[in-house]
Design an enzyme around this catalytic site. Structure first.
Site, mmCIF file in Angstrom:
data_model
loop_
_atom_site.group_PDB
_atom_site.id
_atom_site.type_symbol
_atom_site.label_atom_id
_atom_site.label_comp_id
_atom_site.label_asym_id
_atom_site.label_seq_id
_atom_site.Cartn_x
_atom_site.Cartn_y
_atom_site.Cartn_z
ATOM 1 N N ASP A 172 -13.639 -9.502 6.795
ATOM 2 C CA ASP A 172 -13.630 -10.293 5.569
ATOM 3 C C ASP A 172 -13.958 -11.780 5.701
ATOM 4 O OD1 ASP A 172 -12.559 -7.854 5.112
ATOM 5 O OD2 ASP A 172 -10.747 -8.561 4.109
ATOM 6 N N GLU A 409 -1.953 -5.344 13.517
ATOM 7 C CA GLU A 409 -3.280 -5.315 12.894
ATOM 8 C C GLU A 409 -4.305 -6.067 13.760
ATOM 9 O OE1 GLU A 409 -2.903 -6.899 8.985
ATOM 10 O OE2 GLU A 409 -4.975 -6.488 8.392
#
Ligand code: 2M8
Length: 725
Positions: A172, A409
C-alpha cells in the site's frame, strides 16, 4: 522429537483462530473480511494439511468474482461490518452491473496469486486425483481473471497490466507510489468525508500509512465510484495507472501454474503459456533499470519509469522473467547493505525498501520492514536462478522471525520486532509451507535412498579398470588427480546452485581422463602425501568426487541424497587398500572416529589404513563434504594452498544459513543434525556453542549464546520432524 512441529501447530492454531467457516481473516481484528491475495497465501499453507479448507478458501473468494472476471481485493462479510474502512457503503460497487448479485465487495483487485495456490492444493493433496473436480470448477474462473487483466488493464497490449490504486499492489504505502500520489492534489472540502478505522486496534500510527496517504486512497475510490467502475472511463481520468513489477511478476508466475492446471484437466495450455512468455518478455524489456540493477514500476500517466528501489523490483525472479544477466545484477543489488547482505549480521532479509535511502522507515508498514510473503516469493525466485545461499538466508529469516518475535504482520529489519497485527494469516501459512517443503525434500531423498539401497548389495570398486601404463609418474599422481577434479568442477559443477551436470560429465573426455587417473590410484603410495593441507585437500576432493563418480558409474538418475550404501560400498582402491566415502570421512578425515549411531570406530584395531589418518580432525570439513544431505554445502574444489580459507568460508556460510536458528527467549538453538552427528568433532556441546559464536554474523544471536550458554537446549532440524500426514 517434533522439531518445528510445535511451531507448525501454533501456526495452524492461528489459521484456525482466523477461520470464519468459509474463509480465513488475514488478522483477527485489523482485517475482518476476506482479502484477495491473503486468501491465496493462506490456501497455500493449508494445502499441506487441510485440502478441504484450502479449496473452500479459494472458492469463497471466487464466488465474489465480478462478471467481467475481476476478483475483488476485499469480499466483505455482512456479519462483520463496522470495523474496517472503507466498507461497502463507501465503495458503492452496486453502481456497477458486473458485481455478482448478493455479494459485497470492494471495486479493485490485487496480485493474482490464486492459480499458484490452486496448483499447490492439487500437488499437496493426499489424493490429488480427488482434487481434479475442483480444478475443473476453478480453472474457467482463473482463466477469466487473467483474461480480465489482459483485456482491461493492458490497453496497449504490451503484456504488462496496470494497477490503478496502491491497494491493488498489496504494498500500500510503498515509497514507489509517493511520486504519482504527490501529483494528486486533494481538496479536503471536496473529498467525501471518511474516518479511518485502522488506527483503532492499538497499533502505533507511525507503523501505518499517513492521513495524507489515506486522502489519496479515498480520492481514487471516489473517482472509481464516479466512473461507475467502468474501466474505459477510469482509464481516461485516473491519475494513478502503473505497471508494477510485483503485480506483473505474480501474474506471470501464475500463468505458469495456470498452464499446469490446464494440462492436468486436459485443457489447452496455449493461452496461459503465451501470456507467461509475453509478460516475461515485457518485464525484461520495459521494466528493467540497467543503472539501478533492479526492475522499476512504470507510470503510464507520466509515461516514465518510477526510479524507486523496493523489494518489489526483485520479484521478476519469482516468475523467471529476468534474463540470466539481469538476475546476476539483481543478485548483487540485493546482496548489499541496501537490502541486508549475506552475513551482514545486524539485519533481517529482505527489507522492503533500500535501507540506505532517506525515506527508509524500519517500522513503517511497506516503507522498510520485512514482509514474509515477499521473502517467500523472492526465496523461490533466487532458487530458480540458482542463488542458493541467498535463498537459504531469506528462508532462515522466514522461519526465525515468527519463531523469535511472533507471527506478526511485518518485522523490523534490524531488531526483528513484530509490528502490525499479531496472529497474522499469511505469516503463519507461509511458515507452514516452508516447513513442509523441507519435510517433502526429506521424504523425496528417503525415496531415493530406498531405491539406491536396492542397487548396492556388494562392494563396487570404481577404479578396477584395465591395467594401463602409468599415465603420470607416481610422484605426480596426487597433483594430476586434483587438477583433473578441478577440471570437472570447472566444467560440470555449478557451485552456486550446488548442482552437478551428471549427463554432460558422463559423456565428457575430462571424465574419461579422470577415470583413467583413478586407475593409477591402485599404484599410489599414501606416504607420498605430505603436509596437512595437502592431505586435507586430497581427501576432501576425493570424497566429493567418489560420490559423483558413484552416481555416474551406477547410472543413478536423481541426486543420491541419503543413500548410505553409496557411501559405504562404492570404493576406490588406493595402493593395497580399498576406501569408501565413509572410510575417507570417518576414517581418514575424522581420525578414525565412530560414525553416528555406530558402536565401533570406522577402522578396526589392526586396520592398515590407520597408518595415514589425519589428526586432529578439523570440524569444518563437515561443511565441505557433499554428504548427501540437503543441508550439505554446495560441491566445490578445495585447493591445498587455500583450503583453510575455503573451509572457513564453508563454515561461515553454513552457520549463517537456516541450519542454525537461535531462539533466545526460549533458551533454544535449532540446529542442523550435522551438529548432532559430529558433536564430538566440535568438542561436545560446549564446543558446538564456541564454534557457532566464532561464525555467527548475527550479533544478537551470538550475544544470546554467550550470555546463556549454560541453559541453552539444542533441537535438531530436519530429520526428526514428525509432521505425518
Ligand atoms: C494491507 O492492505 C489493506 C488494504 O488492502 C489495508 O491496509 O487496509 C496490505 O498489507 C495488503 O497487502 C494486505 O492484503 C491487507 C490484508 O492483510 O492489508
Amino acid at each position: 522429537m517434533r522439531i518445528f512441529g510445535n511451531y507448525v501447530d501454533r501456526a495452524k492454531d492461528i489459521l484456525d483462530g482466523n477461520w470464519t467457516g468459509s474463509y480465513t481473516k488475514p488478522a483477527p481484528s485489523l482485517y475482518p473480511h476476506q482479502w484477495n491475495w491473503d486468501s491465496g497465501f493462506i490456501a497455500m499453507g493449508r494445502s499441506h494439511y487441510d485440502t478441504r479448507r484450502a479449496i473452500l478458501e479459494i472458492e469463497t473468494l471466487f464466488d465474489a468474482q465480478w462478471q467481467n472476471g475481476m476478483v475483488p481485493q476485499i469480499v466483505f462479510n455482512p456479519d462483520a461490518l463496522g470495523g474496517y474502512f472503507p466498507e461497502p457503503d463507501f465503495w458503492q460497487t452496486d453502481r456497477c452491473s458486473k458485481v455478482p448479485p448478493g455479494k459485497l465487495t470492494s471495486g479493485i483487485t490485487m496480485p493474482p496469486v490464486h492459480a499458484i495456490a490452486v496448483e499447490k492444493i492439487y500437488r499437496n493433496a493426499r489424493r490429488p486425483r480427488t482434487v481434479l473436480p475442483f480444478l475443473e470448477r476453478i480453472y474457467p474462473k482463473l482463466l477469466s481473471l487473467h483474461r480480465y487483466l489482459y483485456r482491461e488493464r493492458d490497453p496497449k497490449n504490451e503484456g504488462l497490466v496496470y494497477i490503478r490504486h496502491p491497494w491493488e499492489s498489496g504494498i500500500d504505502n510503498s515509497p514507489t507510489w509517493d511520486g504519482p500520489l504527490r501529483k494528486i492534489s486533494v481538496d479536503r472540502a471536496v473529498l467525501p468525508p471518511y474516518q479511518r478505522k485502522d488506527l483503532e486496534h492499538g497499533i502505533d500510527p507511525g507503523t501505518r500509512p499517513t492521513d495524507g496517504d489515506y486522502d489519496r486512497y479515498v480520492y481514487l475510490v471516489d473517482l472509481f465510484r464516479q466512473c461507475d467502475y467502468d474501466e474505459a472511463k477510469i482509464r481516461q481520468t485516473c491519475p494513478f495507472l502503473i505497471q508494477d513489477p510485483l503485480f506483473n511478476a505474480v501474474l506471470c508466475r501464475a500463468n505458469e501454474s495456470l498452464a499446469e492446471i490446464a494440462r492436468l484437466i486436459n485443457e489447452s495450455v496455449e493461452m496461459p503459456i503465451s501470456w507467461a512468455k509475453k509478460t516475461a518478455g515485457a518485464i525484461r524489456e520495459k521494466l528493467w533499470h540497467g543503472e539501478h540493477q533492479i526492475f522499476d514500476a512504470f507510470d503510464l500517466v507520466a509515461n516514465e519509469p518510477i526510479e524507486v528501489d523496493t523489494a518489489a523490483g526483485f520479484l521478476p525472479l519469482y516468475a523467471g522473467a529476468a534474463s540470466r544477466e539481469q538476475a546476476g545484477l539483481i543478485y548483487h543489488r540485493l546482496d548489499s547493505t541496501s537490502f541486508c547482505a549475506l552475513q551482514q549480521g545486524n539485519c533481517f532479509t529482505v527489507p522492503n525498501y533500500d535501507t540506505q535511502k532517506e525515506g527508509f522507515a524500519r517500522s513503517n508498514y511497506w516503507r522498510g520492514p520485512v514482509w514474509i510473503n515477499i521473502n517467500w516469493m523472492l526465496a523461490h525466485g533466487l532458487r530458480r536462478y540458482g542463488y542458493t545461499l541467498k535463498a537459504d538466508s531469506l528462508q532462515k529469516d522466514l522461519l526465525q522471525l515468527p519463531l523469535r518475535f511472533g507471527f506478526y504482520e511485518y518485522f523490523d529489519s534490524f531488531e526483528g520486532t513484530g509490528y502490525g497485527s499479531d496472529n497474522f494469516g499469511w505469516t503463519a501459512a507461509l511458515f507452514i509451507d516452508l516447513v513442509h517443503d523441507f519435510y517433502e525434500g526429506k521424504k523425496a531423498s528417503q525415496r531415493v535412498a530406498a531405491k539406491a539401497r536396492g542397487l548396492f548389495s556388494l562392494d563396487v570398486v570404481l577404479n578396477s579398470g584395465e591395467k594401463m601404463p602409468d599415465l603420470v609418474a607416481p610422484s605426480e599422481l596426487a597433483g594430476a588427480l586434483m587438477r583433473s577434479i578441478r577440471g570437472l568442477r570447472d566444467s560440470f559443477y555449478d557451485t552456486t546452485r550446488g548442482r552437478v551436470d551428471y549427463e554432460a560429465l558422463r559423456q565428457s573426455p575430462q571424465y574419461v581422463q579422470y577415470r583413467l587417473l583413478t586407475n593409477d590410484l591402485r599404484r599410489f603410495d599414501l606416504s607420498r602425501l605430505v603436509g596437512r593441507r595437502d592431505k586435507l585437500a586430497f581427501w576432501v576432493n576425493l570424497y566429493n568426487t567418489i560420490v559423483v563418480d558413484g552416481i555416474v558409474s551406477l547410472n543413478i538418475r536423481r541426486s543420491v541424497q541419503e543413500a548410505p550404501e553409496l557411501f559405504s560400498r562404492v570404493k576406490y582402491a588406493i595402493g593395497e587398500d580399498l576406501f569408501s566415502a565413509d572410510d575417507m570421512e570417518h576414517g581418514m578425515l575424522r581420525g578414525n572416529a565412530r560414525p553416528w549411531l555406530h558402536l565401533r570406530r570406522q577402522f578396526g584395531p589392526a586396520d592398515p589404513r590407520k597408518a595415514w589418518l589425519l589428526k586432529p580432525s578439523d570440524p569444518r570439513i563437515h561443511f565441505a563434504l557433499v554428504c548427501g544431505s540437503r543441508s550439505c554445502a554446495p560441491i566445490d574444489y578445495y585447493d591445498a594452498t587455500t583450503i583453510y580459507a575455503q573451509l572457513e568460508e564453508a563454515a561461515k556460510s553454513f552457520v549463517n544459513s537456516s541450519e542454525v536458528i537461535v531462539l533466545p527467549d526460549e533458551s533454544k538453538v535449532l540446529l542442523s543434525e550435522i551438529f548432532r552427528w559430529y558433536e564430538s568433532d566440535f568438542g561436545g556441546k560446549r564446543g558446538v556453542l564456541d564454534f557457532l559464536c566464532d561464525y555467527l554474523a548475527d550479533d544478537h544471536a551470538r550475544e544470546a549464546i554467550q550470555q546463556n550458554a549454560e541453559n541453552l537446549r539444542f533441537e535438531y532440524i530436519y530429520y526428526d520432524w514428525d509432521l505425518n500426514r
